[in-house]
Design an enzyme around this catalytic site. Structure first.
Site, PDB file in Angstrom:
ATOM      1  N   HIS A 115      -2.756   8.712  -9.933  1.00 43.44           N
ATOM      2  CA  HIS A 115      -3.750   7.798 -10.520  1.00 43.44           C
ATOM      3  C   HIS A 115      -3.772   6.448  -9.816  1.00 43.44           C
ATOM      4  CE1 HIS A 115      -0.047   6.844 -12.864  1.00 43.44           C
ATOM      5  NE2 HIS A 115      -0.542   5.625 -12.885  1.00 43.44           N
ATOM      6  N   HIS A 179       3.470  -5.690 -15.835  1.00 36.32           N
ATOM      7  CA  HIS A 179       3.541  -4.529 -16.736  1.00 36.32           C
ATOM      8  C   HIS A 179       4.847  -3.784 -16.509  1.00 36.32           C
ATOM      9  CE1 HIS A 179       2.140  -2.571 -13.098  1.00 36.32           C
ATOM     10  NE2 HIS A 179       1.927  -1.417 -13.649  1.00 36.32           N
TER      11      HIS A 179
END
Ligand SMILES: O=C(O)/C=C/c1cccc(O)c1O
Ligand SMILES: [Fe+2]
EC number: 1.13.11.16
Length: 323
Positions: A115, A179
């Site tokens: 991804h 993140h």
């Protein structure tokens, strides 16, 4: 060689654990504008810097950087699977240029991408094969990692080689910003996870579903206020965005690896893909940011940003435009 840049976060939680409708609509508007920016530029080649998340690159062989001369998308998180339209000749030219510049860029004739590469292509194009690409993997998860400044050296070497190409090139950076998704770390992994991080290529559909289910569950808990993952860091994200927009890459890549983790979480190293992309854009001269969007989106476990940028017009081009 006309060049333009898009740098954007990715998150496989998009469409799976969305934020409030107005936030999702805002991001969709931003990505739609980035798609229009790309359509206006009409690239003939896309050079994309992206990480992998133990789908294509594992500890059986983990290079700092690798260019794909041929690449296939693994189809994780329901994203498109199948071959990318890789420009093999350009991939080899970029490898030769980087190696001659002293950057040890590995090359793969059978790269697998996840991804990290695929999602930004789906943001900007109708299919994975809309435009020829050259995928460049940057290791952002599997420690040990070299200094982030190596990503700048890679991007500069790539940019200098591209400068000799008579094609419109879009450079794409994918990842970040702050993140800390539940990507396992070998140093802390129990034996069965260590085995997967080393030999776990091509998992079964069930294994992939289990992993993706864990990530989704972690995102739901994180958005609900659980503290198992490090918090997003909007202040750090805005510092990174400001430094890259100002062309001051050293303010970011001159920092220690511990700084990235302490400030932005373990996956904040994905900012290396942004550093490489801006270094490629800047290899041929100063640049200017056209658009910059940022919003912390815990539902996606991402300090989510999308930026577009172009070379600064030269005095000659400005003078010509004024005639
Ligand atoms: O499933 C993974 O390995 C990673 C998922 C993820 C989640 C949120 C932000 C990201 O950049 C990710 O790669
Ligand atoms: Fe990622």
């Amino acid at each position: 060689m006309p060049i333009a840049l898009v740098a954007t976060s990715h998150s496989p939680l998009i469409g799976k654990n969305d934020p409030a409708p107005e936030v999702r609509a805002e991001v969709d508007q931003v990505l739609g504008a980035a798609r229009d920016f790309v359509a206006d530029f009409d690239p003939e080649l896309v050079v994309i810097y992206a990480p992998d998340h133990y789908n294509g690159f594992l500890y059986d062989m983990m290079p700092p950087f690798c260019v794909g001369a041929a690449a296939t998308a693994v189809g994780d998180y329901g994203l498109p699977a199948g071959p990318l339209d890789v420009d093999r000749d350009v991939a080899y030219a970029l490898a030769r240029g980087a190696l001659e510049a002293g950057v040890d860029l590995a090359l793969s004739e059978a790269m697998q991408v996840d991804h990290g590469f695929v999602q930004p292509l789906t943001f900007l194009f109708d299919s994975l094969t809309s435009v020829p690409v050259v995928p460049i993997f940057i290791n952002c998860v599997a420690e040990p990692l070299g200094p982030a400044s190596r990503a700048r050296h890679l991007g500069q070497a790539i940019g200098r080689t591209l400068a000799g190409l008579d094609r419109r090139v879009l450079v794409l950076g994918s990842g970040g910003l702050s993140h800390d998704p539940p990507v396992p770390r070998l140093a802390e992994a129990p034996p069965e996870v260590a085995q997967r991080l080393t030999h776990g290529r091509n998992p079964t559909a069930e294994q992939r579903a289990q992993r993706e289910g864990r990530t989704l569950a972690a995102a739901v808990e994180f958005a609900g206020g659980a503290t198992g993952l490090r918090p997003l860091n909007p202040d750090w994200d805005r510092l990174v965005l400001r430094a890259l927009a100002d062309g001051d890459l050293g303010a970011v890549d001159g920092q220690s690896n511990d700084w990235f983790v302490a400030e932005g979480g373990h996956s904040a190293h994905e900012v290396r893909t942004w550093i490489a992309a801006f270094a490629t854009l800047g290899a041929t001269g100063p640049y200017t940011v056209r658009s910059s969007f940022y919003r912390p989106i815990p539902e996606w476990i991402a300090g989510f940003a999308t930026v577009t940028a172009v070379p600064q017009p030269s005095a000659a081009s400005l003078e010509q435009a004024a005639r």
